[in-house]
Design a protein around this motif. Sequence first.
Motif, short mmCIF file in Angstrom:
data_model
loop_
_atom_site.label_atom_id
_atom_site.label_comp_id
_atom_site.label_asym_id
_atom_site.label_seq_id
_atom_site.Cartn_x
_atom_site.Cartn_y
_atom_site.Cartn_z
N PRO B 298 0.84 -1.20 0.00
CA PRO B 298 0.00 0.00 0.00
C PRO B 298 0.87 1.25 0.00
O PRO B 298 1.94 1.26 0.61
CB PRO B 298 -0.78 -0.09 1.31
N ALA B 299 0.40 2.30 -0.69
CA ALA B 299 1.18 3.53 -0.80
C ALA B 299 1.61 4.05 0.56
O ALA B 299 2.73 4.53 0.73
CB ALA B 299 0.36 4.59 -1.54
N SER B 300 0.73 3.89 1.56
CA SER B 300 1.03 4.43 2.89
C SER B 300 2.21 3.71 3.54
O SER B 300 2.83 4.21 4.47
CB SER B 300 -0.20 4.30 3.79
N ARG B 304 8.07 2.84 4.42
CA ARG B 304 8.55 2.15 5.61
C ARG B 304 9.10 0.76 5.35
O ARG B 304 9.55 0.09 6.28
CB ARG B 304 7.41 2.05 6.64
N VAL B 305 9.05 0.32 4.08
CA VAL B 305 9.44 -1.07 3.83
C VAL B 305 10.90 -1.35 4.17
O VAL B 305 11.26 -2.49 4.42
CB VAL B 305 9.18 -1.53 2.37
N PHE B 306 11.72 -0.29 4.20
CA PHE B 306 13.14 -0.54 4.51
C PHE B 306 13.42 -0.44 6.00
O PHE B 306 14.54 -0.60 6.45
CB PHE B 306 14.03 0.44 3.74
N ASP B 307 12.37 -0.14 6.79
CA ASP B 307 12.55 -0.11 8.24
C ASP B 307 12.76 -1.54 8.74
O ASP B 307 12.19 -2.47 8.22
CB ASP B 307 11.31 0.46 8.94
N ARG B 308 13.55 -1.64 9.77
CA ARG B 308 13.81 -2.95 10.33
C ARG B 308 12.53 -3.57 10.89
O ARG B 308 11.64 -2.89 11.36
CB ARG B 308 14.84 -2.82 11.44
N GLN B 311 6.82 -5.33 8.46
CA GLN B 311 6.02 -5.94 7.41
C GLN B 311 4.72 -5.16 7.38
O GLN B 311 4.30 -4.61 8.39
CB GLN B 311 5.77 -7.42 7.69
N ALA B 312 4.12 -5.11 6.17
CA ALA B 312 3.04 -4.16 5.93
C ALA B 312 2.00 -4.13 7.06
O ALA B 312 1.53 -3.07 7.44
CB ALA B 312 2.37 -4.43 4.59
N ASP B 313 1.61 -5.26 7.59
CA ASP B 313 0.80 -5.20 8.80
C ASP B 313 1.12 -6.41 9.66
O ASP B 313 1.70 -7.39 9.19
CB ASP B 313 -0.71 -5.12 8.47
N SER B 345 5.08 0.19 -6.38
CA SER B 345 4.18 -0.93 -6.12
C SER B 345 2.74 -0.55 -6.39
O SER B 345 2.33 0.58 -6.15
CB SER B 345 4.34 -1.39 -4.67
N VAL B 346 1.99 -1.51 -6.92
CA VAL B 346 0.54 -1.35 -7.06
C VAL B 346 -0.09 -2.48 -6.27
O VAL B 346 0.12 -3.65 -6.60
CB VAL B 346 0.11 -1.44 -8.54
N PRO B 347 -0.82 -2.14 -5.19
CA PRO B 347 -1.42 -3.21 -4.39
C PRO B 347 -2.26 -4.13 -5.25
O PRO B 347 -3.05 -3.68 -6.08
CB PRO B 347 -2.28 -2.45 -3.38
N GLY B 348 -2.06 -5.42 -5.08
CA GLY B 348 -2.82 -6.41 -5.85
C GLY B 348 -2.17 -6.75 -7.18
O GLY B 348 -2.49 -7.77 -7.80
#
Lengths: 137, 376
Positions: B298-300, B304-308, B311-313, B345-348
Motif C-alpha cells: 500500500p502507498a502508505s 517504511r518497507v526498509f525499516d527494520r 512488514q506491511a501489517d 508498487s501497485v497493491p494487488g
Amino acid sequence: MLYDGGAMGKRILVVDDEEDILHFLELVLGDKGYEVTTAANGHEALARAQADGPDLILLDIMMPHMDGWEVLKLLRVDEATANLPVAMLSARTEAQDRVQGLQEGAVDYICKPFALRDLLGKIDSIFEAAGATGRTD
Amino acid sequence: MILRPRSLRARAALSAALGVAVILLAHGLYARPSGDPRDLALLAVLCLGVAVALAAVHARYVSLPLRRLADGAQALAEGRLDRELEAGELEEVRAVVERVNQMAARLRENIRKLEESNRQLGAVNRRLTELDQTKSDLLANVSHELRTPLTAIKGYADYMLERKLGAITPSQERGLQVVQRNLERLSRTIDDLLDFSHLEANRVAITPRPFSLDLLVDQVRQTLRSLAEGKRIEVSTELHPELPQVVADREKLAQVLENLVVNAIKFTPDGGAVAISARPDGNGQVEVSVSDTGIGIPASQLGRVFDRFHQADASSRRRFSGVGLGLTIVKGILDAHGAELRVESVPGKGSCFRFWLKTAAQEASGTGADPGVDAL
C-alpha cells in the motif's frame, strides 16, 4: 576417494569446548582415516599439542578460561609447537575474526556451521599445501 | 556642584534656570545705556562661556553613564552575562540599565535551563547508544550461540544423508532432507541477524571490484530454485546483451539480489512470476530491477518497507514468515555502495525494486566514488 589416500597416518588435534562437536569431528575425521585426538579446553590443547605434535590443529575460538586466540599465541611462542599448522573453527563468522585468524598465523578459518564436504576439502588442501612445501613427517 | 539633579529633565530645567539667571544678571549689570559695542560683545562672550560650561558639565554627567551602558551592552553581546551593569545616577539611564539587567538575568536563566536540558539529552543519548551497542552485541552473541548447536545438528544430518551412519530408508532420507533444508533456512536467518547487527553498528565493509552481473544472477536463481519451485513461481531473467561490468562487492550484491528475490517470492501467490532484469540506464550506470506479481505494498507503507522488522501489517507476519530484516539489509548494503534504491508498487498487482550500480567504465573515467573504501 581423493582425501582418503592423503589421510592415512595424519594426526589431527581437535579443540572445542562443545562435547557434541568434538565427538562429531572425531567420528567424521576418524572415518576418513585421520588419527584424531581431542582437547576440551585451551590448557588441554597446549599439553596435547606439545606431547603429540599433531599434523594439524582444528581450534575453536570461543572457549571459557582460555580462548582460541590465546591458545594460538602460546602455541606460536613455544618452539616445539611454533610451526604446527592451525585452522580456526569458529561460530564467529565476522570478517574481522577471519582477518585476525590469518594475521595470527592460522592456515585457514572455517565457519560453523560448516558443510561436511567443505570441511574435509579444506583439511585436504591444507595437507596438500603442507606437502608441497615439504612440511610433512 | 551642590545641586545634583537625578534626571535629565531636572537637569535641563536647572540649566535653563541657570541660563536665565546668568542672562538676567548680565542684563542687570549691563543695563545702563552705554551703547558701547564692547559691552555687548562681552555679554555675548559671557553667555557663550556659561553655555559651554553647562554643556561640558551635562556632557560629563550624561555621556559617562551612557558610555558605561554601551560597554555593558557590548559585554552582553559578547555573551558575558555574568556581571550586572551599574545603574549610575541618571534616572533615565538607570531605567534602561535595570531593564538590561533583567534581560540579562532572563537570558542567564534560559541558558541555564538549556544547558540543563542539554545535559539531560546527552545522558539519554549516551544511554541509548549504550543500549544500541548492547543490542548489537546481543545479536552477535545470539547468532554465535545459535550457530554452535546448528553445527552439530547439521553435521549429523549431513553425515546420515551420506549413509555414513548406516543405511537409511527412502522416507528417512526425505525426513533428513527436510531437516537439512530447514537448517539452511535457519542459518540464513542467523546470518541476517548478524548482518543486521553490523548494519546497526555501521560496520558494513565492502570491497568493490568489477564483475559481470549475468553469472551472479544465474547463481542467485540456482540458489533459490527450490524455494521458487515450491510455490510454482517462475523466476525469469532479462539481461541486456551488452551489459557492462559493474563495480560492487560481489558477495554483498549476491545477498542483495537473494534478499530481493526471496522477498518477491515470499509475497507473490503460488503460480505468480518474478523477474530479474538489468540494463544500462544511459547515464553510465546499470539499472537492476526485481519485480513480482505479488500482493504489492500500500502507498502508505512504501516509505517504511526498509525499516527494520517491518512488514506491511502485523497479520502479514503470520502469513509471511521472516523477521523482516531482508529489505533493511538490502538498503544498508546498497547505501554502503552509494547506490540508489527505489520501490514502486501497485497493491494487488505487484512490486518492483530498482537499484543502480556503477560500472567499470564509469569508475575509470573518475566520475564514480573511490572504490575500495569501507563505507556506510
